[in-house]
Write a protein that holds these residues in place. Structure first.
Motif, short mmCIF file in Angstrom:
data_model
loop_
_atom_site.label_atom_id
_atom_site.label_comp_id
_atom_site.label_asym_id
_atom_site.label_seq_id
_atom_site.Cartn_x
_atom_site.Cartn_y
_atom_site.Cartn_z
N ALA A 240 16.34 -2.13 7.64
CA ALA A 240 16.40 -1.85 7.13
C ALA A 240 17.64 -1.12 5.80
O ALA A 240 17.86 -1.38 5.41
N ARG A 241 18.55 -0.46 7.02
CA ARG A 241 20.11 -0.16 6.85
C ARG A 241 20.63 -2.41 5.99
O ARG A 241 21.09 -1.76 5.12
N TYR A 242 20.01 -2.62 6.57
CA TYR A 242 21.01 -3.12 6.35
C TYR A 242 20.79 -3.72 4.97
O TYR A 242 21.79 -4.11 4.15
N TRP A 243 19.34 -4.18 4.46
CA TRP A 243 18.60 -4.76 3.29
C TRP A 243 19.40 -3.80 2.52
O TRP A 243 19.89 -3.71 0.94
N SER A 244 19.53 -2.29 2.54
CA SER A 244 19.75 -1.39 1.86
C SER A 244 21.48 -1.57 1.15
O SER A 244 21.56 -0.83 0.11
N ASP A 245 21.95 -1.87 2.14
CA ASP A 245 23.57 -2.31 1.90
C ASP A 245 23.62 -2.71 0.71
O ASP A 245 24.40 -3.25 0.36
N LEU B 254 16.05 -4.55 -1.60
CA LEU B 254 15.20 -3.01 -1.91
C LEU B 254 13.94 -3.65 -1.41
O LEU B 254 13.42 -2.59 -0.34
N LEU B 255 13.09 -4.25 -1.69
CA LEU B 255 11.94 -4.69 -1.16
C LEU B 255 11.42 -5.71 -0.09
O LEU B 255 10.75 -4.98 1.12
N ALA B 256 12.47 -5.97 0.36
CA ALA B 256 13.28 -6.63 1.99
C ALA B 256 13.53 -4.85 2.45
O ALA B 256 12.42 -4.99 3.92
N ALA B 257 14.40 -4.18 2.24
CA ALA B 257 14.39 -2.75 2.68
C ALA B 257 12.85 -2.22 3.01
O ALA B 257 12.60 -1.29 4.18
N GLU B 258 12.53 -1.93 2.31
CA GLU B 258 11.05 -1.64 2.09
C GLU B 258 10.09 -2.50 3.44
O GLU B 258 8.90 -1.50 3.75
N GLN B 259 9.99 -3.53 3.63
CA GLN B 259 9.37 -3.56 4.47
C GLN B 259 9.50 -3.84 5.77
O GLN B 259 8.97 -3.92 7.18
N ALA B 260 10.80 -3.59 5.67
CA ALA B 260 11.39 -3.42 7.13
C ALA B 260 10.99 -1.70 7.84
O ALA B 260 10.49 -1.91 8.80
N SER B 261 11.13 -1.00 6.68
CA SER B 261 10.74 0.59 6.50
C SER B 261 10.14 1.33 5.37
O SER B 261 10.86 1.35 4.25
N ARG B 262 9.25 1.04 5.35
CA ARG B 262 8.60 2.13 4.00
C ARG B 262 9.60 2.76 4.11
O ARG B 262 9.69 3.74 2.73
N VAL C 133 10.78 5.95 17.44
CA VAL C 133 10.46 6.00 16.02
C VAL C 133 11.53 6.38 15.26
O VAL C 133 10.76 5.87 14.78
N PHE C 134 12.36 6.98 15.98
CA PHE C 134 13.56 6.67 14.43
C PHE C 134 13.99 5.42 14.33
O PHE C 134 14.11 5.00 13.22
N GLN C 135 13.96 4.61 15.43
CA GLN C 135 14.44 3.76 15.36
C GLN C 135 13.62 2.41 15.09
O GLN C 135 14.13 1.59 14.27
N LEU C 136 12.76 3.27 15.12
CA LEU C 136 11.52 1.74 14.09
C LEU C 136 10.70 2.16 12.80
O LEU C 136 10.30 1.79 12.03
N GLY C 137 12.31 2.82 12.36
CA GLY C 137 12.20 3.26 10.61
C GLY C 137 11.24 4.86 10.70
O GLY C 137 11.00 4.64 9.35
N ALA D 246 0.99 -1.69 -0.11
CA ALA D 246 -0.03 0.01 0.19
C ALA D 246 0.94 1.11 0.45
O ALA D 246 2.12 1.36 0.65
N THR D 247 0.75 2.23 -0.38
CA THR D 247 1.23 3.52 -0.66
C THR D 247 1.08 4.21 0.42
O THR D 247 -0.21 4.42 1.04
N PRO D 248 2.02 4.73 1.16
CA PRO D 248 1.21 5.60 2.51
C PRO D 248 1.27 6.88 2.12
O PRO D 248 1.30 7.51 1.07
#
Length: 455
Positions: free
Chosen positions: A385-390, A408-416, A177-181, A134-136
């Motif tokens: 999310a940073r892990y998957w981005s790297d 990238l999809l996994a990074a999105e799953q962690a933090s949109r 909140v920040f650490q929750l992405g 879903a588009t935020p």
């Protein structure tokens, strides 16, 4: 160097030219100009890691188009780089395929054991994207713009002061909140938090504690604006964090503010100044490590940041030695923790090892390190999310587009918000859209729209 002489007229450049060492010529002229690797990368359109490898002779510098771009960017006479003075016709050069300058183990696509590690975590993500994420929904008022106005305009004067305990709770909540992405939510909270912290400092007799919490709020603002690629705000908030921290009596608050400032310095081309600041802060912390895990966690985080800064600057030896020291600190800590919101520990250092290898251009090594970490064990969404981005970045540079997309999809799953706001993610996505295998990446167009890579 004599300021009346051109940068390419030095003895160092002449010696390198006689030896035919084009990488050394580029490095000498760049440093004399002076330009950072990041600045030169922007001028000539190549990655920092590629330029670092070229300068240090780790990658052959004989491609005419590369040499010509460097000649133009650094204003080096073409003949010094083995070129004729005749300009080449303007062509659109294809994106160079990154080379992995390490001895790689068997490829993960042909080795079944390796397929069951990292790639197991990617299985099914591409298929899931067909269903769409879903588009935020965007708030009617853009929280990022609101944060920018709040930080640049004069402070709100009708803010209500609170007790130190209440302010400490509010700062901790914003950091969580920040650490929750959830960067959009953090951007929404920060204007009120900063205003409250300023009002509390003005009215509370415990100035050191109030300043420490105000510094924490500004440090968080700096970390967030770095994520959002708002360089002017990152600089402003990091500077304010430094000022407030120095008026506190908390060494760890000061260290966190120094780290935020060092990150901004690195990202604006001042890697040497960043390293000097981090080194002096590490030296100040070393005699205090016996005080407990908070000091050790902040200390290890500074070492990790310094290692990455060295890697971005192409200093391989320093990056390796600093990483080893961070690993030692994590081993001494004993387990993963989140003391002082550092997320420092063995896994945290592992995440930095991925970033360091990637920054050095060792993409195979970055993936190998990533395979040693179970992403499900990373408790904080921002770090996951940073892990998957790297991982996505490493696979992208390694010319494995489908693996990169799944990451990238996994990074999105962690933090949109990680994929929605991060410029590197958008750049990778744009490149994937143009790749010949784009048709084999289901949902790529929808992902590109969600990340803002396309309208």
């Amino acid at each position: 160097m004599d300021p009346t002489r051109a940068a390419w007229e030095s003895e160092e450049v002449r010696a390198a030219a006689e030896a035919g060492n084009y990488g050394a010529i580029v490095r000498a002229v760049r440093q004399a100009t002076p330009l950072t690797l990041e600045e030169l990368a922007k001028l000539c359109g190549y990655s920092i890691s590629t330029l670092s490898r070229l300068e240090r002779g780790k990658q052959r510098l004989r491609d005419v188009e590369v040499l010509r771009r460097l000649s133009i960017a650094l204003q080096i006479p073409p003949h010094l780089l083995g070129l004729s003075d005749t300009a080449s016709p303007s062509v659109h050069a294809p994106r160079p395929v990154a080379r992995v300058n390490v001895n790689l183990a068997p490829d993960e696509e042909t080795d079944p054991m390796r397929r069951r590690t990292l790639l197991a975590g990617l299985t099914g993500l591409a298929g899931a994207s067909v269903l769409g994420t879903a588009t935020p929904s965007l708030a009617s008022a853009n929280p990022v713009s609101a944060l920018e106005r709040a930080l640049l305009d004069p402070p709100v004067k009708n803010a209500t002061p609170v007790t130190i305990a209440q302010l400490r709770t509010s700062v901790a909540e914003a950091k969580s909140v920040f650490q929750l992405g959830r960067y959009t939510e953090a951007a929404t909270q920060l204007p009120r938090l900063v205003s409250t912290a300023l009002a509390t400092r003005a009215e509370n007799d415990d100035k050191p504690s109030a300043n420490a919490l105000l510094a924490d709020a500004y440090t968080l603002a700096s970390e967030l604006t770095v994520k959002l690629d708002l360089k002017h705000l990152a600089w402003t908030t990091a500077d304010r964090a430094m000022q407030a921290a120095h008026d506190s009596d908390d060494l760890l608050t000061q260290a966190a503010a120094h780290r935020a400032w060092a990150i901004v310095l690195r990202r604006t081309g001042h890697a040497d100044a960043a390293q000097r600041l981090i080194s002096s802060t590490i030296a100040a912390l070393q005699p205090k490590l016996h005080r407990g895990p908070e000091h050790l966690s902040v200390y290890g985080t500074l070492l990790s940041t310094s290692a990455y800064t060295a890697a971005v600057d192409g200093d391989r030896d320093s990056a390796r030695s600093l990483t080893a020291e961070a690993v030692e600190a994590a081993t001494r800590l004993g387990s993963d923790a989140n003391h002082r919101f550092t997320a420092f520990g063995p896994t945290g250092v592992g995440l930095y090892r991925i970033s360091v290898a990637r920054a050095l251009g060792d993409y195979g090594t970055a993936i190998d390190v990533a395979k040693q970490i179970d992403p499900a064990s990373i408790p904080l969404a921002e770090r996951r999310a940073r892990y998957w981005s790297d991982v996505a970045h490493a696979f992208h540079e390694w010319n494995k587009p489908e693996h990169s997309y799944r990451a990238l999809l996994a990074a999105e799953q962690a933090s949109r918000d990680e994929v929605r706001y991060r410029k590197p993610i958008q750049n990778i996505t744009t490149s994937l859209l143009q790749h010949p295998t784009a048709h084999r990446m289901p949902g790529l167009q929808a992902f590109a729209r969600r990340t803002g890579a396309v309208a």
